[in-house]
Design an enzyme around this catalytic site. Structure first.
Site, mmCIF file in Angstrom:
data_model
loop_
_atom_site.group_PDB
_atom_site.id
_atom_site.type_symbol
_atom_site.label_atom_id
_atom_site.label_comp_id
_atom_site.label_asym_id
_atom_site.label_seq_id
_atom_site.Cartn_x
_atom_site.Cartn_y
_atom_site.Cartn_z
ATOM 1 N N CYS A 117 -18.216 25.358 -0.849
ATOM 2 C CA CYS A 117 -17.523 25.121 0.433
ATOM 3 C C CYS A 117 -17.876 26.169 1.481
ATOM 4 O O CYS A 117 -17.661 25.948 2.673
ATOM 5 C CB CYS A 117 -16.021 25.072 0.220
ATOM 6 N N HIS A 258 -12.079 26.290 6.952
ATOM 7 C CA HIS A 258 -12.483 25.290 5.965
ATOM 8 C C HIS A 258 -11.328 24.311 5.746
ATOM 9 O O HIS A 258 -10.171 24.709 5.654
ATOM 10 C CB HIS A 258 -12.840 26.000 4.663
ATOM 11 N N ASN A 288 -11.560 17.254 1.825
ATOM 12 C CA ASN A 288 -12.398 18.449 1.739
ATOM 13 C C ASN A 288 -13.862 18.017 1.603
ATOM 14 O O ASN A 288 -14.261 17.505 0.556
ATOM 15 C CB ASN A 288 -11.953 19.281 0.533
HETATM 16 O O1 UT7 Z 1 -12.633 24.400 -1.182
HETATM 17 C C1 UT7 Z 1 -11.917 24.848 -2.258
HETATM 18 C C2 UT7 Z 1 -11.617 23.635 -3.093
HETATM 19 N N1 UT7 Z 1 -10.354 23.564 -3.737
HETATM 20 C C3 UT7 Z 1 -9.159 23.761 -3.145
HETATM 21 O O2 UT7 Z 1 -9.021 24.109 -2.029
HETATM 22 C C4 UT7 Z 1 -7.949 23.485 -3.994
HETATM 23 C C5 UT7 Z 1 -6.807 24.410 -3.696
HETATM 24 N N2 UT7 Z 1 -5.616 23.979 -4.398
HETATM 25 C C6 UT7 Z 1 -4.845 22.986 -3.926
HETATM 26 O O3 UT7 Z 1 -5.094 22.449 -2.875
HETATM 27 C C7 UT7 Z 1 -3.615 22.630 -4.731
HETATM 28 O O4 UT7 Z 1 -3.459 23.529 -5.807
HETATM 29 C C8 UT7 Z 1 -3.666 21.173 -5.248
HETATM 30 C C9 UT7 Z 1 -3.486 20.206 -4.091
HETATM 31 C C10 UT7 Z 1 -4.963 20.904 -5.981
HETATM 32 C C11 UT7 Z 1 -2.513 20.929 -6.238
HETATM 33 O O5 UT7 Z 1 -1.281 21.230 -5.614
HETATM 34 P P1 UT7 Z 1 -0.186 22.092 -6.377
HETATM 35 O O6 UT7 Z 1 0.961 22.197 -5.489
HETATM 36 O O7 UT7 Z 1 -0.865 23.370 -6.827
HETATM 37 O O8 UT7 Z 1 0.184 21.155 -7.583
HETATM 38 P P2 UT7 Z 1 0.018 21.385 -9.155
HETATM 39 O O9 UT7 Z 1 -1.396 21.411 -9.573
HETATM 40 O O10 UT7 Z 1 0.869 22.552 -9.563
HETATM 41 O O11 UT7 Z 1 0.705 20.081 -9.716
HETATM 42 C C12 UT7 Z 1 2.094 19.835 -9.573
HETATM 43 C C13 UT7 Z 1 2.437 18.532 -10.256
HETATM 44 C C14 UT7 Z 1 1.955 18.461 -11.690
HETATM 45 O O12 UT7 Z 1 2.931 17.785 -12.436
HETATM 46 P P3 UT7 Z 1 3.974 18.596 -13.343
HETATM 47 O O13 UT7 Z 1 3.141 19.380 -14.318
HETATM 48 O O14 UT7 Z 1 4.716 19.491 -12.394
HETATM 49 O O15 UT7 Z 1 4.802 17.522 -13.955
HETATM 50 C C15 UT7 Z 1 0.714 17.620 -11.623
HETATM 51 O O16 UT7 Z 1 0.448 16.913 -12.806
HETATM 52 O O17 UT7 Z 1 1.799 17.442 -9.577
HETATM 53 C C16 UT7 Z 1 1.059 16.655 -10.511
HETATM 54 N N3 UT7 Z 1 -0.121 16.120 -9.816
HETATM 55 C C17 UT7 Z 1 -0.095 14.962 -9.159
HETATM 56 N N4 UT7 Z 1 0.856 14.047 -8.959
HETATM 57 C C18 UT7 Z 1 0.555 12.971 -8.216
HETATM 58 C C19 UT7 Z 1 -1.341 16.678 -9.699
HETATM 59 N N5 UT7 Z 1 -2.122 15.878 -8.964
HETATM 60 C C20 UT7 Z 1 -1.393 14.812 -8.612
HETATM 61 C C21 UT7 Z 1 -1.644 13.663 -7.852
HETATM 62 N N6 UT7 Z 1 -0.648 12.775 -7.682
HETATM 63 N N7 UT7 Z 1 -2.854 13.424 -7.277
#
Ligand code: UT7
Length: 331
Positions: A117, A258, A288
């Site tokens: 990125c 970004h 992204n």
């Molecule tokens: O350029 C760099 C590239 N990468 C990034 O920038 C990624 C940076 N990180 C992020 O943007 C965030 O961490 C994410 C958007 C990827 C995830 O958000 P989060 O608030 O960190 O959520 P999480 O991974 O802690 O997940 C929370 C919950 C989980 O369920 P439980 O374990 O709490 O029951 C996940 O299983 O949300 C669930 N989950 C979803 N639910 C519905 C994860 N993805 C999804 C989804 N739809 N697509």
């Protein structure tokens, strides 16, 4: 700063987004997710996907042609073509070489830069060095990626985040005045290499039936870790780039971060103390787009009249590596 100093000036910008749109509603039909979850957690509403049969250079070509037209430059005026990408058309040669041929840029030397990125900022820093040292008078700098090709569409923690696109700028050397790239800084921390990566398909784990079966050719990410380090690192490097440029945050007209996640952008703006009116956000439309995100947002901001002559713009990016960077540019 001395008026006689040679700098790289942005002479033109261009971008290209594939026409195929995948909305959050489309994703709701494909896997267990919801428009509400994606919108609240990321700010993304839709993303573009490169059509089958096309490669990275096909997108980059259109962005390049627009940037060159904007700069009033022909392909044979280019001394260098440098593309930030992690999704080249082939493992080799570089997509920059493929693009060079498509453009008919007979005098240019061309290569890709792999910094995920942060690829565009890395490419910009390299081109800027060539120009300031006199090795090149002009350069086409691109960020172009088709991360849709590296997604596991069954993995809801990654496939909802990414989209495809290409952005380009044309740089030219300028000896007079205070316009152009005032500073550009890069950083990496390889200890995070496996926090965001594609495990197979390289020399360590070449493709075999098992790697394909296990979906190891797709993006694997610890999103929470990326989030945390991204905000902190982009703030730090932005402040350093501004300091090196001799610019105060109050003098910055526009921040072009970004576009990974609206929450990352808002957190960064808060930490920098910059109001959101001064921050470009288009992650809702494109997701992204990896290396393309900053040059696409820059091109859109220019076309929307958000950048006027004399304005100082802060660019920053963060991604796999981890690799990150920031640049301060006076238009
Ligand atoms: O350029 C760099 C590239 N990468 C990034 O920038 C990624 C940076 N990180 C992020 O943007 C965030 O961490 C994410 C958007 C990827 C995830 O958000 P989060 O608030 O960190 O959520 P999480 O991974 O802690 O997940 C929370 C919950 C989980 O369920 P439980 O374990 O709490 O029951 C996940 O299983 O949300 C669930 N989950 C979803 N639910 C519905 C994860 N993805 C999804 C989804 N739809 N697509």
């Amino acid at each position: 700063m001395s008026g006689a100093q040679r700098r790289s000036v942005i002479l033109g910008t261009g971008s290209e987004l594939p026409t195929k749109v995948i909305t959050n509603q489309d994703l709701e039909r494909m896997l267990e997710t919801s428009d509400e979850w994606i919108t609240v957690r990321t700010g993304i509403k839709q993303r573009r996907v490169l059509e089958e049969g096309k490669g990275n250079a096909d997108m980059a070509y259109h962005a390049a042609v627009r940037a060159m037209a904007d700069a009033g430059m022909e392909a044979n005026d280019l001394d260098a073509i440098i593309m930030g990408t992690v999704t080249p058309d082939y493992l080799f040669p570089s997509s920059a070489c493929v693009l060079e041929d498509m453009l008919g840029a007979r005098k240019a030397f061309s290569f890709d830069v792999n910094a995920a990125c942060a690829g565009f900022l890395n490419a910009l820093a390299v081109a800027d060095s060539f120009i300031r040292t006199g090795r090149a008078r002009t350069a086409l700098v691109l960020g172009s990626d088709a991360l849709s090709r590296l997604l596991n569409w069954d993995d809801r923690s990654t496939c909802i985040l990414f989209g495809d696109g290409a952005g380009a700028v044309v740089l030219g050397a300028s000896e007079n005045g205070d316009r152009g790239i005032l500073s550009v800084l890069l950083r990496t921390d390889g200890s995070y290499a496996k926090t965001l990566y594609v495990p197979a398909g390289g020399s360590l784990r070449p493709a075999n039936p098992e790697t394909v079966q296990n979906n190891e050719h797709t993006i694997t990410m610890n999103g929470k870790e990326v989030f945390k380090v991204a905000v902190r690192s982009m703030e730090e490097i932005s402040r350093q780039a501004l300091k090196e440029a001799g610019i105060d945050l109050e003098q910055v007209s526009l921040v072009i971060p970004h576009q990974a996640n609206r929450r990352i952008i808002v957190a960064l703006a808060e930490r920098l103390g910059v109001p959101m009116e001064k921050v470009v956000v288009n992650v809702d439309k494109y997701g992204n787009t990896s290396a393309a995100s900053v040059p696409v947002a820059l091109d859109e901001a220019r076309r929307e009249g958000r950048i006027k002559p004399g304005d100082v713009v802060l660019l920053n990016a963060f991604g796999a590596g981890f690799a990150w960077g920031a640049a301060v540019v006076r238009f």
